[in-house]
Structures are given as C-alpha cells and as structure tokens.
Motif scaffolding. Structure first.
Motif, PDB file in Angstrom:
ATOM      1  N   THR A   1       0.747  -1.169  -0.138  1.00  0.00           N
ATOM      2  CA  THR A   1      -0.059   0.059  -0.248  1.00  0.00           C
ATOM      3  C   THR A   1       0.960   1.245   0.041  1.00  0.00           C
ATOM      4  N   ASP A   2       0.258   2.217  -0.269  1.00  0.00           N
ATOM      5  CA  ASP A   2       1.093   3.555  -0.151  1.00  0.00           C
ATOM      6  C   ASP A   2       1.594   4.000   1.254  1.00  0.00           C
ATOM      7  N   MET A   3       0.977   3.620   2.438  1.00  0.00           N
ATOM      8  CA  MET A   3       1.442   3.581   3.474  1.00  0.00           C
ATOM      9  C   MET A   3       2.666   2.870   3.912  1.00  0.00           C
ATOM     10  N   HIS A   4       2.579   1.664   3.352  1.00  0.00           N
ATOM     11  CA  HIS A   4       4.030   0.754   3.626  1.00  0.00           C
ATOM     12  C   HIS A   4       5.023   1.160   2.597  1.00  0.00           C
ATOM     13  N   MET A   5       4.609   1.796   1.482  1.00  0.00           N
ATOM     14  CA  MET A   5       5.594   2.407   0.488  1.00  0.00           C
ATOM     15  C   MET A   5       6.463   3.616   1.442  1.00  0.00           C
ATOM     16  N   ILE A   6       5.757   4.363   2.103  1.00  0.00           N
ATOM     17  CA  ILE A   6       6.358   5.566   2.800  1.00  0.00           C
ATOM     18  C   ILE A   6       7.118   4.905   3.802  1.00  0.00           C
ATOM     19  N   LYS A   7       6.567   4.026   4.584  1.00  0.00           N
ATOM     20  CA  LYS A   7       7.017   3.321   5.894  1.00  0.00           C
ATOM     21  C   LYS A   7       8.505   2.556   5.387  1.00  0.00           C
ATOM     22  N   ASN A   8       8.454   1.966   4.166  1.00  0.00           N
ATOM     23  CA  ASN A   8       9.774   1.547   3.637  1.00  0.00           C
ATOM     24  C   ASN A   8      10.660   2.631   3.502  1.00  0.00           C
ATOM     25  N   LEU A   9      10.490   3.697   2.956  1.00  0.00           N
ATOM     26  CA  LEU A   9      11.421   4.741   2.566  1.00  0.00           C
ATOM     27  C   LEU A   9      12.018   5.083   3.928  1.00  0.00           C
ATOM     28  N   MET A  10      11.030   5.366   5.321  1.00  0.00           N
ATOM     29  CA  MET A  10      11.334   5.920   6.535  1.00  0.00           C
ATOM     30  C   MET A  10      12.026   4.815   7.244  1.00  0.00           C
ATOM     31  N   ALA A  11      12.070   3.656   6.959  1.00  0.00           N
ATOM     32  CA  ALA A  11      12.711   2.483   7.844  1.00  0.00           C
ATOM     33  C   ALA A  11      13.725   2.842   8.594  1.00  0.00           C
ATOM     34  N   ARG A  12      14.958   3.431   7.743  1.00  0.00           N
ATOM     35  CA  ARG A  12      16.214   3.666   8.145  1.00  0.00           C
ATOM     36  C   ARG A  12      16.184   5.002   9.039  1.00  0.00           C
ATOM     37  N   GLU A  13      15.181   5.734   8.941  1.00  0.00           N
ATOM     38  CA  GLU A  13      15.032   6.963   9.682  1.00  0.00           C
ATOM     39  C   GLU A  13      13.974   7.074  10.494  1.00  0.00           C
ATOM     40  N   CYS A  14      13.901   6.156  11.193  1.00  0.00           N
ATOM     41  CA  CYS A  14      12.478   6.102  12.480  1.00  0.00           C
ATOM     42  C   CYS A  14      12.814   7.068  13.512  1.00  0.00           C
ATOM     43  N   SER A  15      11.733   7.686  13.807  1.00  0.00           N
ATOM     44  CA  SER A  15      11.750   8.501  15.014  1.00  0.00           C
ATOM     45  C   SER A  15      11.777   7.874  16.409  1.00  0.00           C
ATOM     46  N   THR A  16      12.371   8.203  17.231  1.00  0.00           N
ATOM     47  CA  THR A  16      12.424   7.450  18.528  1.00  0.00           C
ATOM     48  C   THR A  16      11.368   7.917  19.314  1.00  0.00           C
ATOM     49  N   SER A  17      11.221   6.677  20.265  1.00  0.00           N
ATOM     50  CA  SER A  17       9.851   6.795  21.188  1.00  0.00           C
ATOM     51  C   SER A  17      10.146   7.643  22.526  1.00  0.00           C
ATOM     52  N   LEU A  18      11.504   7.991  22.718  1.00  0.00           N
ATOM     53  CA  LEU A  18      12.008   8.624  23.752  1.00  0.00           C
ATOM     54  C   LEU A  18      12.186  10.080  23.403  1.00  0.00           C
ATOM     55  N   MET A  19      11.126  10.849  24.173  1.00  0.00           N
ATOM     56  CA  MET A  19      10.969  12.285  23.732  1.00  0.00           C
ATOM     57  C   MET A  19      11.444  13.295  24.821  1.00  0.00           C
ATOM     58  N   VAL A  20      12.138  12.629  25.814  1.00  0.00           N
ATOM     59  CA  VAL A  20      12.569  13.269  26.910  1.00  0.00           C
ATOM     60  C   VAL A  20      14.028  13.007  27.289  1.00  0.00           C
TER      61      VAL A  20
END
Length: 276
Positions: free
Chosen positions: A134-153
């Motif tokens: 899906t388009d959602m997974h295509m975008i996620k595949n592009l973002m996979a190596r640059e994921c955002s951390t869950s630790l925000m503090v």
C-alpha cells in the motif's frame, strides 16, 4: 481501506503463528520457553504495524486516532487471549523468578527467547514493508532507516516515567495474575493501551524490554546504553518496587517481611486450668 485490509492480514498471520506454536508445544511442556519466543514475536510484529499506522496511516491512509487506539487495544487483547501465560515481557519473567515461581535456567531461556522473537519480528516487519503493498507501506519503507525515537525526554525523565508506569502496571498485574484469562486479558489490554497513549510524548510506556528493543532501540537520537537505562532498567526497577510493596519483601532476596506485620489467622488455644 485497502491499507487497513493489508494490516489486518498481517496481524492475522502473526496471530496464527503464535497460536500454532502454542498448540504444537502442548505435547512438549519442557520447551515452554519457545512460547515466549512466539509471544514476543507476535507482540512486537503487531505493535510495529500499529506504530506504522500511527506515524503514517493517519495522514497517508486516512486512519484517525480512534482507529489506532482501537487496533492497539485489539492487538493487546488478542495477545493476552492467544498467548495465555506467555507474556512476551522479560520483566514479568523476572517477576516470577523473584517470587520463587521459576528457577534460573527457565528464566534465562525465556528472556533469551523473547529477545530473539523481537529481533525476528523486526526482520519480518521490514520485509513486509519492503513489499510496498500500500502507499502507507511504501512511505514506511522509505522511512524505515530514519525512524523517530519513542524517547522524547531526557534519559533521567524517561527512566522515571518507565519506572512509575511499570510500578503501576505490575501492582495491578500482581492483583489479577491468578484470575481467569477472560478477566485478566481485557484489564491488562486496557491498562497497557491507556499507559501507552498517556506517555506518548515521553517514552510511550512500553514497560517491556524486548518490545522496546524491537520498536525504538534501532532509532537514532540516543545510544543503546541510554535506551537500556530507560527501557530495561526503568521497568525492572518499577517491577521490583511493585513486588516489594505488594508482598512486603522480595522472596528471592529477603525471606523476612520488611514492610508489613503479619498476624496469624488462628489463635493459639490456652491450656485448660487445672481444677482444684
């Protein structure tokens, strides 16, 4: 809707795998630690997809927050019902060890199996995203190596947050751990969903070392040691405090009750006085 259908199919595949392992291992209870492998795999694999829907689906797939909250609750509820006593959570395995309900070797094997299941879930999820169904997974595949951390503090704030959340969770878990799974699973699912979204801007309150390993350890922003302090040491600290508060002592370490004075249930009868 096609994106949601693909995600549901992915969830179903992970659930079938965990259920199949549980059914297969009923004949070989000595290999029960493999249940923890399947339990951790299912939990991490499904949560990774929920995380994808949260990060991408809300604007790429038109899926609102109500959908993501509902899906997370359903995933946690299904995990509790399908996996039964296999928690997929190293802190709960250590909790049983501290309560003298498990010995050293099964505890070590279960924890190793949980982290192995989490790592396999990462590999499966990355392959699934690479299919770009899906388009959602295509975008996620592009973002996979640059994921955002869950630790925000900061690390200190994150450690405190995970410790407090783990303390709250384990106190409730200790009170319901011997209840029927039909009662325990919904309560735990509601509690974990609530804690996850309450601490969304802080740590996401995973209170599960193998789950955190699968979801955020590979993301940039903090070192592995800093992640370990927050997502491993924090939950273990909160769990240990919960055992101490619940039982008054830690059976594996202290035999004597340190916090509560226990009165005997029965009165010792006094000897009959001799009649003159």
């Amino acid at each position: 809707m096609s994106g949601l259908n693909a995600s549901l199919g992915y969830f179903l595949a992970a659930i079938i795998f965990a259920a199949s392992v549980r059914t297969f291992l009923r004949k070989w209870p000595r290999f029960s630690f493999i249940l923890e492998f399947a339990s951790s795999f299912m939990l991490v694999a499904c949560w990774l997809e929920v995380q994808t829907i949260v990060e991408v689906g809300e604007w790429a797939g038109g899926l609102g927050r109500d959908v993501t909250v509902t899906m997370l609750f359903v995933v946690l509820l299904t995990h509790g019902l399908v996996c039964g006593g296999a928690s997929g959570n190293p802190t709960l395995v250590v909790l049983n060890f501290l309560q003298l309900e498990a010995t050293t070797l099964p505890t070590v094997l279960a924890i190793a199996a949980q982290f192995l299941g989490a790592h396999l879930a990462i590999l499966v999820a990355v392959y699934y995203w690479s299919l770009e169904l899906t388009d959602m997974h295509m975008i996620k595949n592009l973002m996979a190596r640059e994921c955002s951390t869950s630790l925000m503090v900061s690390v200190l704030q994150g450690f405190f947050t995970e410790s407090v959340c783990a303390l709250s969770f384990n106190l409730i878990y200790l009170n319901v751990q011997h209840r029927s799974v039909l009662i325990r699973a919904p309560l735990i699912a509601v509690l974990l969903t609530f804690l996850s979204y309450t601490a969304k801007g802080y740590t996401s309150s995973y209170i599960n070392p193998s789950l955190a390993y699968g979801l955020t350890f590979h993301c940039s922003g903090f070192t592995s040691l800093e992640y370990a302090v927050v997502y491993w040491l924090g939950p273990l600290t909160g769990m240990t405090m919960a055992v101490l508060l619940y039982m008054g002592h830690i059976p594996r370490i202290f035999a004597r009750n340190l916090l509560y004075f226990q009165k005997t249930r029965f009165r010792v009868p006094k000897g009959d006085k001799k009649k003159l």
